[in-house]
Design a protein around this motif. Sequence first.
Motif, PDB file in Angstrom:
ATOM      1  N   LYS A   1       0.821  -1.215   0.000  1.00 20.83           N
ATOM      2  CA  LYS A   1       0.000   0.000   0.000  1.00 20.83           C
ATOM      3  C   LYS A   1       0.851   1.260   0.000  1.00 20.83           C
ATOM      4  N   ALA A   2       2.004   1.199   0.678  1.00 21.86           N
ATOM      5  CA  ALA A   2       2.858   2.386   0.815  1.00 21.86           C
ATOM      6  C   ALA A   2       3.702   2.654  -0.417  1.00 21.86           C
ATOM      7  N   CYS A   3       3.916   1.638  -1.256  1.00 14.87           N
ATOM      8  CA  CYS A   3       4.804   1.803  -2.416  1.00 14.87           C
ATOM      9  C   CYS A   3       4.083   2.478  -3.575  1.00 14.87           C
ATOM     10  N   PRO A   4       4.620   3.559  -4.113  1.00 11.29           N
ATOM     11  CA  PRO A   4       4.022   4.141  -5.311  1.00 11.29           C
ATOM     12  C   PRO A   4       4.207   3.254  -6.536  1.00 11.29           C
ATOM     13  N   ARG A   5       5.291   2.448  -6.527  1.00 13.16           N
ATOM     14  CA  ARG A   5       5.505   1.520  -7.627  1.00 13.16           C
ATOM     15  C   ARG A   5       6.014   0.203  -7.074  1.00 13.16           C
ATOM     16  N   LEU A   6       5.442  -0.875  -7.540  1.00 16.52           N
ATOM     17  CA  LEU A   6       5.866  -2.215  -7.142  1.00 16.52           C
ATOM     18  C   LEU A   6       5.453  -3.167  -8.248  1.00 16.52           C
ATOM     19  N   ASP A   7       6.418  -3.892  -8.800  1.00 10.60           N
ATOM     20  CA  ASP A   7       6.152  -4.710  -9.982  1.00 10.60           C
ATOM     21  C   ASP A   7       6.287  -6.206  -9.744  1.00 10.60           C
ATOM     22  N   HIS A   8       7.215  -6.599  -8.862  1.00  8.09           N
ATOM     23  CA  HIS A   8       7.493  -8.025  -8.703  1.00  8.09           C
ATOM     24  C   HIS A   8       7.870  -8.335  -7.266  1.00  8.09           C
ATOM     25  N   ILE A   9       7.317  -9.426  -6.743  1.00  9.25           N
ATOM     26  CA  ILE A   9       7.676  -9.955  -5.434  1.00  9.25           C
ATOM     27  C   ILE A   9       8.401 -11.276  -5.652  1.00  9.25           C
ATOM     28  N   PHE A  10       9.634 -11.363  -5.163  1.00  9.49           N
ATOM     29  CA  PHE A  10      10.449 -12.564  -5.309  1.00  9.49           C
ATOM     30  C   PHE A  10      10.614 -13.222  -3.940  1.00  9.49           C
TER      31      PHE A  10
ATOM     32  N   LYS B   1      -0.939  -4.925 -11.945  1.00  9.76           N
ATOM     33  CA  LYS B   1      -0.151  -5.687 -12.919  1.00  9.76           C
ATOM     34  C   LYS B   1       1.021  -6.439 -12.284  1.00  9.76           C
ATOM     35  N   ALA B   2       1.201  -6.306 -10.994  1.00 12.71           N
ATOM     36  CA  ALA B   2       2.353  -6.920 -10.331  1.00 12.71           C
ATOM     37  C   ALA B   2       2.210  -8.440 -10.266  1.00 12.71           C
ATOM     38  N   LYS B   3       3.360  -9.112 -10.251  1.00 13.22           N
ATOM     39  CA  LYS B   3       3.381 -10.570 -10.258  1.00 13.22           C
ATOM     40  C   LYS B   3       4.299 -11.112  -9.167  1.00 13.22           C
ATOM     41  N   ILE B   4       4.190 -12.423  -8.967  1.00 15.57           N
ATOM     42  CA  ILE B   4       4.947 -13.142  -7.943  1.00 15.57           C
ATOM     43  C   ILE B   4       5.965 -14.055  -8.613  1.00 15.57           C
ATOM     44  N   TRP B   5       7.150 -14.166  -7.999  1.00 13.66           N
ATOM     45  CA  TRP B   5       8.207 -15.055  -8.475  1.00 13.66           C
ATOM     46  C   TRP B   5       8.669 -15.948  -7.318  1.00 13.66           C
ATOM     47  N   LEU B   6       9.172 -17.131  -7.686  1.00 12.72           N
ATOM     48  CA  LEU B   6       9.677 -18.083  -6.702  1.00 12.72           C
ATOM     49  C   LEU B   6      10.980 -18.678  -7.212  1.00 12.72           C
ATOM     50  N   SER B   7      11.935 -18.880  -6.302  1.00 13.25           N
ATOM     51  CA  SER B   7      13.124 -19.661  -6.657  1.00 13.25           C
ATOM     52  C   SER B   7      13.009 -21.051  -6.038  1.00 13.25           C
ATOM     53  N   LEU B   8      13.686 -22.009  -6.652  1.00 14.02           N
ATOM     54  CA  LEU B   8      13.676 -23.388  -6.157  1.00 14.02           C
ATOM     55  C   LEU B   8      14.945 -23.687  -5.369  1.00 14.02           C
ATOM     56  N   GLN B   9      15.579 -22.655  -4.844  1.00 13.53           N
ATOM     57  CA  GLN B   9      16.815 -22.810  -4.085  1.00 13.53           C
ATOM     58  C   GLN B   9      16.594 -23.697  -2.864  1.00 13.53           C
ATOM     59  N   GLY B  10      17.432 -24.709  -2.727  1.00  8.90           N
ATOM     60  CA  GLY B  10      17.357 -25.578  -1.561  1.00  8.90           C
ATOM     61  C   GLY B  10      16.269 -26.619  -1.615  1.00  8.90           C
TER      62      GLY B  10
END
Length: 788
Positions: free
Chosen positions: A270-279, A310-319
Amino acid sequence: MYPTRLVSRLALLLVLIVAKSAVLLAQPINLQRAVVLLSPSVPAPIRVTAPQMLTEEIAKRTGITLKSVTGWPKTNPVCVAFALAGDTDVAGVPVPVSPDRQRPETRPEGFRVVSDVTPKGTTLWIIGADARGILYGTGWLLRNLTMDRKRLELAAPANIATAPAYPIRGHQLGYRSTANSYDAWTVAQFDQYIRELAIFGTNAIEGIPFHEEEKPSPHFKLPAPEMRIKMSEICQKYDLDYWVWTPATFALTDEAKRTAELDLHESFYKACPRLDHIFVPGGDPGDNHPREVMPFLKDLHKRLVNYHPKAKIWLSLQGFSVEQVDYFYGYLAQNKPDWLAGVVHGPGSPSLAETRFRLPKQYQLRQYPDITHNIRCEYPVERWDQAYALTLGREAANPRPNFFAKAQAAAAPFTDGFVSYSDGCHDDVNKVVWSMRGWNPEADVNEILADYGRFFFGPTLDAATANGIAALEQNWQGPLAENGGVEATLAYWKKLEADQPALATNWRWQLFLLRATYDAYTRRRLLYEQGLEKTANQQLASADRVGPEVAMSQALDVVNRADKNPVSPELRSRIESLCADLFASVGLQTSVPKYQAKGYERGCVLDFVDYPLNNRWWLADEFVKIKSLKTKAEQVNRLQEISAWENPGKGSFYDDVSSVSKGPRVKTISDDATDIAWWQDGRSRARLSSQTYQRSPSLTYENLDPGARYVVRVVGFGEALLRVDGQRLEPTLYNREADTVKEWIVPLSATLDGRISVTFDQPEESHLNWRQNSRISDIWLLKEKGSE
């Protein structure tokens, strides 16, 4: 019919016009009195940001401030005009349309910079496919302008059109105490640095918003939550994607903590004026099964799109284990989540090739390359000299342009781009190389470095900077003692420094000077201190004649001259002053006690500038043990063993397994190239060779005596499953404690051809922490006395 004389005059006039036009086209475009004109179709915020970036960067270097206008100048105009590729005209003047069928300026983020030079005036067009195209076209212009107090010009004719090869080109700038410089930056410094990255083609910045469980950095100019919102605002200003890296470090089965985490995320969104991706990394850190992770990510997305649709979610398979990786792909096949943008590949992930093969095409694959570390990392410096590893450590200034160009070329085709891992400004050159090669994989590294030098240091220093940075990279190649180029590199940078006093406060300049000075100082120390140890070993070899007490006293007196009479104190003093300059200019923390760095691994080169490059600390401790031995004979025997450690005698061989200078028969490179055990925060008193090691080295011995009996001796820790020519041998001596000895007798049949290969099976130790894994540091092939 026209008279012959008239035809001749017309022809001459035509020739003169063509000649004059050719001269005009060949002359540099002088922009000292240029004005800036902007198409009304250029969208916000770039319609403000691009002209501001252009005029401010020019003003810093030339003292000239270009004026913005709304209409075309009438008298002898020189104009920089911004337009979109879809514009037909700007203020009534047609926008040039390229006959090029490819028209890169029409592809996402693409641009064309073209000059229109006529006797009536000059227009320099920056034509972008979109807002970012305008931004990157402006960046190209700034990189290619000749700018100083006397000149502001561009070589003509200009006609460059290009679009990026990879859509994701970013860098992580974590405002946290573990960073070696970012935590000391102001908002203005972040703005300037992000601007400079954009000028070199970067389109994404990654922050770290949560889970800073450590104490706030003493260097923070703003509380971390405030600065991370400011970084979002900066990304909005430059139209760059804002990513955040945010692990789930608690058990997602804990409903109370899960709900609290979702609420924490939502307040940040909510506080971010711009946010595109959550990793969200699957591991490193994190220890949740994907059956809990995937529903959690889906819930995150539901809250995220309330504020950033339009923001999206990302995941790594680390570990992830094999079972967990299979579960993840099964989840994708069954649920086909449209909220997931893709997978991030980082250290500890399945291979890029496997990931791209198994990942459905609708999902992107982003690399997370570690460009910031030198050892114990994804891209270690191969065969790094032990002296560098012990002193420069993980986060020294590390321009590695040619290496990283190759590394990116190998990985990039599997991906849609990258956001690098960085913990400070020391890897600045690497960021630029990754961004520029992410834009154009064929970009010449030398030209990238020349652009770097031209923009940051001045128009006369493009080639000089490229050569100087390349020389710094070469300083790290091969045995340091044999690398005479290190002294040449120092002389080169000292000459540049003397010729360019105005650059004394430029932090990038200071960083290169520090590396050149530190490298040379380390080499001089290495030669000096290793020479002292050789002399000391001669003293120890005489223990049976002069007595153990005298031999030890004389040996210590010799090796300790490194402290009492240090080499090159002028270089040592210069390193100290450059570290102070860098702390003042860019907040680089090269010391824990002096500059309050978070930890000794975090770029603290000043704390290790005097770390012993011979074994004087180890010898002092060993001599205490020797004095407690019961008999003189035992003492003499041990001192002679030490004196002959690296010189076992005629027909015998010694290898320091992870030393590029003392392991000539070693054919393998450890996973971390030169793996430093990092005991006692890097201040270990252990023998230097035991601080570097491999788990399963391979060695080849040539020119052996076919009739002689040989013994393999190993010093290390844990297991050592030895094979000679592929045959597993049974040891005659096998100690598992640290720095103890194991021995095997080599079968006579193995040496009949005058050569053997020695290899080690890697024991199954996946259940152990890496620090507890078996290791091998020293190997001897000893020819038994009397074996002739």
